[in-house]
Design an enzyme around this catalytic site. Sequence first.
Site, mmCIF file in Angstrom:
data_model
loop_
_atom_site.group_PDB
_atom_site.id
_atom_site.type_symbol
_atom_site.label_atom_id
_atom_site.label_comp_id
_atom_site.label_asym_id
_atom_site.label_seq_id
_atom_site.Cartn_x
_atom_site.Cartn_y
_atom_site.Cartn_z
ATOM 1 N N CYS B 253 41.611 -3.388 -44.895
ATOM 2 C CA CYS B 253 41.408 -4.379 -45.961
ATOM 3 C C CYS B 253 40.690 -3.678 -47.104
ATOM 4 O O CYS B 253 41.221 -2.712 -47.669
ATOM 5 C CB CYS B 253 40.644 -5.601 -45.454
ATOM 6 S SG CYS B 253 39.065 -5.248 -44.666
ATOM 7 N N ARG B 258 37.564 -7.730 -42.881
ATOM 8 C CA ARG B 258 38.677 -8.662 -42.647
ATOM 9 C C ARG B 258 39.668 -8.052 -41.653
ATOM 10 O O ARG B 258 40.229 -8.748 -40.804
ATOM 11 C CB ARG B 258 39.386 -8.989 -43.972
ATOM 12 C CG ARG B 258 38.596 -9.904 -44.884
ATOM 13 C CD ARG B 258 39.271 -10.071 -46.235
ATOM 14 N NE ARG B 258 39.050 -8.944 -47.125
ATOM 15 C CZ ARG B 258 39.621 -8.794 -48.320
ATOM 16 N NH1 ARG B 258 40.473 -9.711 -48.759
ATOM 17 N NH2 ARG B 258 39.340 -7.769 -49.084
#
Lengths: 141, 296
Positions: B253, B258
Amino acid sequence: MDRQEAIEFLLDHYENPRNYGPLEEADVSLKGGNPGCADVITMYGRFDEQGRLAQVQWEGEGCTISRAAASYVTELTRGMTAEEIENLSFEDLIEDLGREVVMTRPTCATLALGTLKRGVHEYRMRKLSQQDDAPQQAQEQ
Amino acid sequence: MPETEATTAGQGQSTPAGYAHPEVLVETDWVAEHLNDPNVRIIEADEDVLLYETGHIPGAVKLDWHVDVQDPVTRDFVDREGFERLMRRWGIRNDTTVVLYGDRNNWYACYSFWLFTMYGHKHLKIMNGGRQKWEAEGRPLTKEVPHYEPSDYQAPEPDESIRAFREDVLATLHKPGYGLVDVRSPQEYTGELIHMVNYPQEGAQRGGHIPGAKNIPWSTAANPDGTFKSVEELRKLYGEQGITPDKDVITYCRIGERSAHTWFVLTQLLGYPRVRNYDGSWTEWGNMVRAPIEKP
């Protein structure tokens, strides 16, 4: 202010919001929000005869940082002139709130001040416009 | 690749069947029943660093991702001793069952799960639905910060087989048998933004994505109530993009948080055997001189 002090400062404003609620007959009443985020905050203000912000209120929903910042902004701006409010720096606000804690959420931290600044600017433009119109109206009468 | 403890002790009654490792998920009711279990330590890990102080699950300790697991000098996580200090501070023993939960679909809880797995802790679980579900069910929150007797936790050297570095990513480019998953938002993937909407647009010199990466935003693995989607939905979500269990998969990410959530979904819920999280992610790749990128 170290990290824990900043957290406690913000938490105090979040849990004990200052100047919360709508303001009747406000000179400034403007809603602001962050697209894609749940922060929606309305800022209210009323200026006194000396042109200083005599009352400032806020209401709305949002994350901890946006709500805490809104509460703080009401304390920060009370007594200021429209020009002083418009000249307030977002960077200074972030410092006041605790840069280390709010640096990842600057749009949340600055939502209330940005909204108030826009509202105050609109108010000031309206006042200027009214002043410009006044002599013309007097002549027409 | 390290395996997580295989036991049914922590399986919540209503956890959907079919996940590869259902034992890593517990439901809110299971957590409520184990608040005073000395063999269980609950850790809250949030993206919003103020949330814990507003109220947390009774007995839970706070993991502040800004400070607790980051080395303050190097661009790296804390070392083995640093992790031991953290676990000892929370009174966690090597055999303690750690239950992680947090805000935003357990974003940072899954990040912590990935980190703790790398550090070799064997007894890890995620509370399905996270803080959002606990609150929605009206379960108790407290502001009381617990204090636990320090433990003598002993950690092995980190197992970095679940972590990818830039050389690993470079070696996979345009090769069959590999799958790259860019879990950022579509605007970040296309290069329109360098960070999520409303976040500081900084960290990388350029926008775009690593060549060949498929864009499957991390949060699409979660239901509106914060729980994970069903195994059928998840298989479809990744399989339709060619991210299948026969491949060596790398997730990334912006800085690896994430993508740790997607790592959790692929390895723990779908049972993909070879998945690594590239925590250097776009912040590193987007700044590297002559690194190939795609920008539509």
